[in-house]
Design a protein around this motif. Structure first.
Motif, short mmCIF file in Angstrom:
data_model
loop_
_atom_site.label_atom_id
_atom_site.label_comp_id
_atom_site.label_asym_id
_atom_site.label_seq_id
_atom_site.Cartn_x
_atom_site.Cartn_y
_atom_site.Cartn_z
N UNK A 1 0.83 -1.20 0.00
CA UNK A 1 0.00 0.00 0.00
C UNK A 1 0.87 1.26 0.00
N UNK A 2 1.97 1.24 0.72
CA UNK A 2 2.85 2.40 0.77
C UNK A 2 3.34 2.79 -0.61
N UNK A 3 3.83 1.82 -1.36
CA UNK A 3 4.34 2.14 -2.69
C UNK A 3 3.22 2.43 -3.67
N UNK A 4 2.07 1.78 -3.49
CA UNK A 4 0.92 2.09 -4.33
C UNK A 4 0.54 3.55 -4.19
N UNK A 5 0.46 4.03 -2.94
CA UNK A 5 0.08 5.42 -2.70
C UNK A 5 1.22 6.36 -3.08
N UNK A 6 2.45 5.99 -2.74
CA UNK A 6 3.61 6.86 -3.02
C UNK A 6 3.72 7.14 -4.51
N UNK B 1 2.72 12.55 4.91
CA UNK B 1 2.34 11.53 5.90
C UNK B 1 2.69 10.13 5.42
N UNK B 2 2.48 9.86 4.14
CA UNK B 2 2.82 8.55 3.59
C UNK B 2 4.32 8.31 3.64
N UNK B 3 5.12 9.33 3.32
CA UNK B 3 6.57 9.16 3.33
C UNK B 3 7.07 8.90 4.75
N UNK B 4 6.51 9.63 5.73
CA UNK B 4 6.92 9.40 7.11
C UNK B 4 6.57 7.99 7.58
N UNK B 5 5.34 7.54 7.28
CA UNK B 5 4.94 6.20 7.69
C UNK B 5 5.76 5.13 6.98
N UNK B 6 6.07 5.37 5.71
CA UNK B 6 6.84 4.40 4.93
C UNK B 6 8.24 4.25 5.50
N UNK B 7 8.84 5.36 5.96
CA UNK B 7 10.19 5.28 6.51
C UNK B 7 10.18 4.57 7.86
N UNK B 8 9.14 4.82 8.66
CA UNK B 8 9.05 4.13 9.95
C UNK B 8 8.87 2.64 9.75
N UNK B 9 8.14 2.26 8.71
CA UNK B 9 7.89 0.84 8.44
C UNK B 9 9.20 0.09 8.25
N UNK B 10 10.18 0.73 7.61
CA UNK B 10 11.47 0.06 7.41
C UNK B 10 12.16 -0.18 8.75
N UNK B 11 12.11 0.81 9.64
CA UNK B 11 12.68 0.62 10.97
C UNK B 11 11.92 -0.47 11.72
N UNK C 1 -6.70 6.68 -0.89
CA UNK C 1 -7.09 7.09 0.45
C UNK C 1 -7.55 5.92 1.31
N UNK C 2 -8.43 5.10 0.76
CA UNK C 2 -8.93 3.94 1.52
C UNK C 2 -7.79 2.96 1.80
N UNK C 3 -6.90 2.78 0.84
CA UNK C 3 -5.78 1.86 1.04
C UNK C 3 -4.89 2.32 2.18
N UNK C 4 -4.65 3.63 2.28
CA UNK C 4 -3.82 4.15 3.37
C UNK C 4 -4.45 3.87 4.73
N UNK C 5 -5.76 4.07 4.84
CA UNK C 5 -6.44 3.79 6.10
C UNK C 5 -6.35 2.31 6.44
N UNK C 6 -6.52 1.45 5.45
CA UNK C 6 -6.40 0.00 5.67
C UNK C 6 -5.01 -0.36 6.18
#
Length: 363
Positions: free
Chosen positions: A162-167, A247-257, A306-311
């Motif tokens: 979902x992160x890359x889909x939205x990014x 917001x997506x970039x921040x969440x995506x970076x935290x996901x790697x950690x 949008x819905x994918x990010x919430x999921x």
């Protein structure tokens, strides 16, 4: 770049990092990605032929290759593989550079033996009738050996997808959200800088789980609001799109950690690589959403993203927190995980005899 660039270098950086510095190192190591995204807008504006564009952006890799020969292997990985002598040399070099003292050689050997010993399974007696069988069953991959590992891999693979889909969906929507796609790309990369840098102190204070959840949810809300904004209010459309990207970039970076800290050393590279593989599927799907679905139903891409990010945010509810927690080395070190969200879990009720025992204890 896909094989050795992103997963292995990132894992190596976190495996040799001290616990108290993992948040900062894990986030800031991705900051150059934001500068690279911004550079794409400028280079693509000057170099319009795609072949020359690829040559320009890939030529700096020649400067990167010599650095690979002076890097040390991860001592965690060496210990898990039983290569104690190489691990000891790496640790001694690190201690010398950092002017610190290692434990005694005997204590260090015992520590490495304990970690390695958790991986060695005792041999089980084999029945004679099984020895006579001509076929053997396939062994379960280590990455799917336990229920907790399967849940972890499913959740983080879904989040990476979902992160890359939205990014990439937002990155490729420059013609929809902006009059100038080159400026849109530069601004998108600019939003990644605070998305990467500001998350370091946030996750160092509040952990990994809830900042990631809120990052995905806020990104989804910002993108869903685009459905209700008229196209002629260009500044508001651009603002919401950039907020969703931030917001997506921040969440995506935290996901790697997060995924690096959750998975054990024994299968860390396999798990991260599997999640990154699913993320690239999301990157492949994104152009079809923007270029094929968008012209038919203009509001559909915003709803999908949008819905994918919430999921993605809701999917992280069953996960446990890893702030200030040592990285697991073996599969046995991974805590049990249930698909029931921790937010709604009921507290265990004490039995009558247990309550009486607690009342008898002195305050």
């Amino acid at each position: 770049m896909g094989c050795v660039g992103l997963p292995t270098i990132y894992i190596l950086a976190l495996e040799v990092c001290e616990i108290k510095h993992r948040s900062v190192v894990g986030i800031l190591i991705g900051l150059p990605w934001a500068f690279g995204t911004m550079a794409w807008g400028g280079v693509a504006f000057q170099v319009r032929d795609w072949r020359w564009l690829q040559r320009c952006v890939t030529s700096p890799f020649a400067l990167y290759i010599p650095l690979l020969f002076i890097m040390d292997e991860s001592p965690r990985w060496l210990i898990v593989r039983g290569q104690f002598d190489r691990a000891r040399r790496v640790l001694q070099r690190a201690a010398r550079w950092n002017k610190t003292q290692l434990p005694s050689e005997e204590a260090l050997n015992n520590l490495m033996l304990d970690i390695r010993g958790e991986l060695v399974e005792p041999e089980k007696p084999v029945l004679k009738e099984k020895q006579n069988r001509r076929w053997t069953s396939l062994k379960t991959p280590a990455l799917c050996r336990t229920r907790s590992l399967r849940i972890i891999n499913f959740i983080f693979s879904l989040n990476h997808f979902i992160s890359e889909l939205v990014f990439y969906g937002l990155s490729l929507s420059g013609s929809n959200y902006s009059a100038d796609p080159f400026i849109y790309i530069v601004l998108g990369g600019l939003m990644e800088i605070p998305g990467f840098s500001l998350t370091a102190p946030i996750i160092n204070r509040f952990g990994r789980k809830w900042p990631t959840i809120w990052g995905y949810v806020l990104s989804g809300i910002a993108i869903l609001l685009l459905v209700f904004i008229p196209d002629n209010i260009q500044w508001l459309v651009m603002t919401l799109a950039m907020l969703g990207k931030l917001c997506n970039s921040g969440a995506f970076m935290i996901i790697f950690v997060y995924i690096t800290e959750v998975l054990p050393t024994e299968v860390r590279l396999q798990g991260v690589s599997a999640a990154i593989m699913t993320s690239k599927v999301g990157a492949m799907v994104a152009p079809y959403v923007t270029d094929y679905v968008g012209p038919l139903v203009p509001w559909a891409p915003s709803v999908i993203f949008g819905v994918s990010s919430v999921v993605a945010g809701v999917a992280l509810l069953p996960m446990h927190e890893t702030l200030n927690v040592p990285m697991p080395d073996t599969i046995e070190d991974v805590p049990d995980i249930t698909l029931k969200p921790t937010l709604f879990r009921k507290k265990p009720e004490l039995k009558v005899d247990e309550v009486e025992e607690l009342n008898k204890e002195p305050a």
